[in-house]
Design a protein around this motif. Structure first.
Motif, short mmCIF file in Angstrom:
data_model
loop_
_atom_site.label_atom_id
_atom_site.label_comp_id
_atom_site.label_asym_id
_atom_site.label_seq_id
_atom_site.Cartn_x
_atom_site.Cartn_y
_atom_site.Cartn_z
N ILE A 23 -66.75 15.67 -60.65
CA ILE A 23 -66.78 16.83 -59.76
C ILE A 23 -68.14 17.51 -59.80
CG2 ILE A 23 -65.79 19.11 -59.32
CD1 ILE A 23 -63.13 18.07 -60.31
N GLN A 24 -68.70 17.66 -60.99
CA GLN A 24 -70.02 18.27 -61.12
C GLN A 24 -71.08 17.42 -60.41
OE1 GLN A 24 -70.08 18.45 -65.41
NE2 GLN A 24 -69.68 20.66 -65.43
N ALA A 25 -70.93 16.10 -60.47
CA ALA A 25 -71.89 15.21 -59.83
C ALA A 25 -71.89 15.40 -58.32
CB ALA A 25 -71.56 13.75 -60.17
N VAL A 26 -70.69 15.53 -57.73
CA VAL A 26 -70.60 15.77 -56.28
C VAL A 26 -71.14 17.15 -55.93
CG1 VAL A 26 -68.99 16.11 -54.37
CG2 VAL A 26 -68.65 14.20 -55.97
N TYR A 28 -77.81 20.59 -53.85
CA TYR A 28 -79.18 20.13 -53.60
C TYR A 28 -79.43 19.98 -52.10
CZ TYR A 28 -83.31 17.08 -53.74
OH TYR A 28 -84.55 16.55 -53.55
N MET A 29 -78.50 19.34 -51.40
CA MET A 29 -78.70 19.09 -49.97
C MET A 29 -78.56 20.37 -49.15
SD MET A 29 -77.14 15.27 -49.29
CE MET A 29 -75.56 15.51 -50.10
N GLN A 30 -77.70 21.28 -49.55
CA GLN A 30 -77.63 22.57 -48.86
C GLN A 30 -78.97 23.30 -48.94
OE1 GLN A 30 -74.25 24.41 -50.80
NE2 GLN A 30 -72.89 23.94 -49.10
N ARG A 31 -79.55 23.27 -50.13
CA ARG A 31 -80.83 23.94 -50.33
C ARG A 31 -81.91 23.34 -49.43
NH1 ARG A 31 -80.94 23.27 -55.41
NH2 ARG A 31 -82.52 21.67 -55.74
N TYR A 32 -82.02 22.02 -49.43
CA TYR A 32 -83.12 21.38 -48.71
C TYR A 32 -82.87 21.24 -47.22
CZ TYR A 32 -85.77 20.71 -52.92
OH TYR A 32 -86.50 20.96 -54.05
N LEU A 78 -70.65 8.27 -50.30
CA LEU A 78 -71.77 8.91 -49.61
C LEU A 78 -71.38 10.32 -49.17
CD1 LEU A 78 -74.68 8.19 -48.78
CD2 LEU A 78 -73.78 7.58 -46.53
N ILE A 79 -72.21 11.28 -49.54
CA ILE A 79 -71.99 12.68 -49.20
C ILE A 79 -72.99 13.09 -48.12
CG2 ILE A 79 -71.88 15.05 -50.08
CD1 ILE A 79 -71.61 13.73 -52.90
N THR A 80 -72.51 13.78 -47.09
CA THR A 80 -73.37 14.26 -46.01
C THR A 80 -73.27 15.78 -45.90
OG1 THR A 80 -73.05 12.22 -44.75
CG2 THR A 80 -73.91 14.11 -43.54
N VAL A 81 -74.41 16.42 -45.82
CA VAL A 81 -74.47 17.87 -45.61
C VAL A 81 -75.28 18.12 -44.34
CG1 VAL A 81 -75.35 20.08 -46.46
CG2 VAL A 81 -74.23 18.49 -48.03
N ASN A 82 -74.70 18.89 -43.43
CA ASN A 82 -75.36 19.25 -42.19
C ASN A 82 -75.56 20.76 -42.13
OD1 ASN A 82 -76.19 18.59 -39.29
ND2 ASN A 82 -74.58 20.10 -38.94
N CYS A 83 -76.79 21.19 -41.94
CA CYS A 83 -77.11 22.61 -41.81
C CYS A 83 -77.41 22.92 -40.35
CB CYS A 83 -78.32 22.97 -42.68
SG CYS A 83 -78.79 24.73 -42.59
N LYS A 84 -76.68 23.89 -39.79
CA LYS A 84 -76.86 24.26 -38.39
C LYS A 84 -77.40 25.68 -38.30
CE LYS A 84 -73.28 24.89 -35.62
NZ LYS A 84 -72.15 24.58 -34.71
N GLN A 138 -75.46 11.52 -60.63
CA GLN A 138 -74.92 11.06 -61.91
C GLN A 138 -75.84 11.34 -63.08
OE1 GLN A 138 -71.90 9.98 -62.12
NE2 GLN A 138 -71.44 9.64 -59.95
N SER A 139 -76.93 12.10 -62.85
CA SER A 139 -77.88 12.36 -63.93
C SER A 139 -77.26 13.28 -64.98
CB SER A 139 -79.15 12.99 -63.37
OG SER A 139 -78.84 14.24 -62.75
N GLY A 140 -77.86 13.26 -66.17
CA GLY A 140 -77.37 14.12 -67.24
C GLY A 140 -75.98 13.71 -67.70
N LYS A 141 -75.15 14.70 -68.05
CA LYS A 141 -73.80 14.45 -68.56
C LYS A 141 -72.74 15.06 -67.64
CE LYS A 141 -75.43 14.36 -73.36
NZ LYS A 141 -75.30 14.95 -74.71
N LYS A 142 -72.95 14.97 -66.34
CA LYS A 142 -72.04 15.58 -65.37
C LYS A 142 -70.73 14.79 -65.28
CE LYS A 142 -75.83 17.18 -62.41
NZ LYS A 142 -76.92 16.47 -63.13
#
Length: 203
Positions: free
Chosen positions: A155-158, A164-168, A123-129, A148-152
């Protein structure tokens, strides 16, 4: 006469250091007979008042920021072939586009942002302050597993999930949303016409 000269020299050589700020107030209060307990109570009230003023300033400046929010368009076409052979394609705003549009606009109103990332097992957690110049801050967090989508590779998957989470989280923390691209006449674009061709390989 010599005694007077020596006293003057001593006064010049050892000037008094004057306390300023909270320390000066504390010394003055103690010299006036206030107890340590009373002084601590006053300082606690002062801290609460300052925190309230900082929060009020945060809310006011965030409202001003939202009066003229930056426009963030979905300009990046993403397409890939899934492991089951199906294809996925869509437009989105990249992290660079989101941050580039938002950061300068935030700074103009006294805000800065930061991300904190941690990983606990799968599980990966991103917190934006978002922090205001007066010290008040508010945070938004998201959690997800590696993408895990595509052919990642792993490391690319993480990295994909973190990006994605930084953006949102930045969008959520500022209350902003991306907008779809528009064509030259301003009436929007044909999503179906702009979908990736499933018969062509994706980069």
């Amino acid at each position: 006469m010599n005694a007077i000269v020596q006293a003057e020299r001593h006064a010049v050589a050892a000037p008094q250091t004057l306390a300023i700020g909270p320390m000066a107030n504390a010394i003055a209060a103690l010299q006036a007979g206030m107890t340590i307990e009373h002084l601590q109570g006053i300082m606690a009230l002062q801290e609460k008042w300052e925190a309230l003023e900082a929060r009020k300033a945060y809310v006011a400046d965030m409202a001003a920021f939202k009066l003229n929010p930056p426009e963030i368009r979905k300009t990046k076409l993403v397409g890939y072939i899934n492991k089951d052979g199906s294809t996925t394609g869509y437009y989105h705003a990249t992290l660079g586009e989101v941050a580039g549009a938002v950061v300068d606009a935030l700074a103009a109103h006294g805000f800065s942002h930061s991300w904190e990332t941690r990983q606990d097992g799968g599980l990966i957690t991103v917190n934006c302050k978002i922090t205001h110049r007066m010290g008040h801050s508010e945070s938004t967090s998201m959690q997800a597993q590696a993408d895990q989508s595509g052919k990642k590779n792993p490391i690319q998957a993480v990295a994909s999930s973190i990006t994605y989470m930084q953006r949102y989280t930045l969008l959520a923390a500022t209350g902003l949303a991306t907008t779809d691209m528009q064509d030259d006449d301003g009436h929007g674009y044909d999503q179906q016409a702009n979908q990736p061709n499933p018969d062509q390989p994706f980069a």
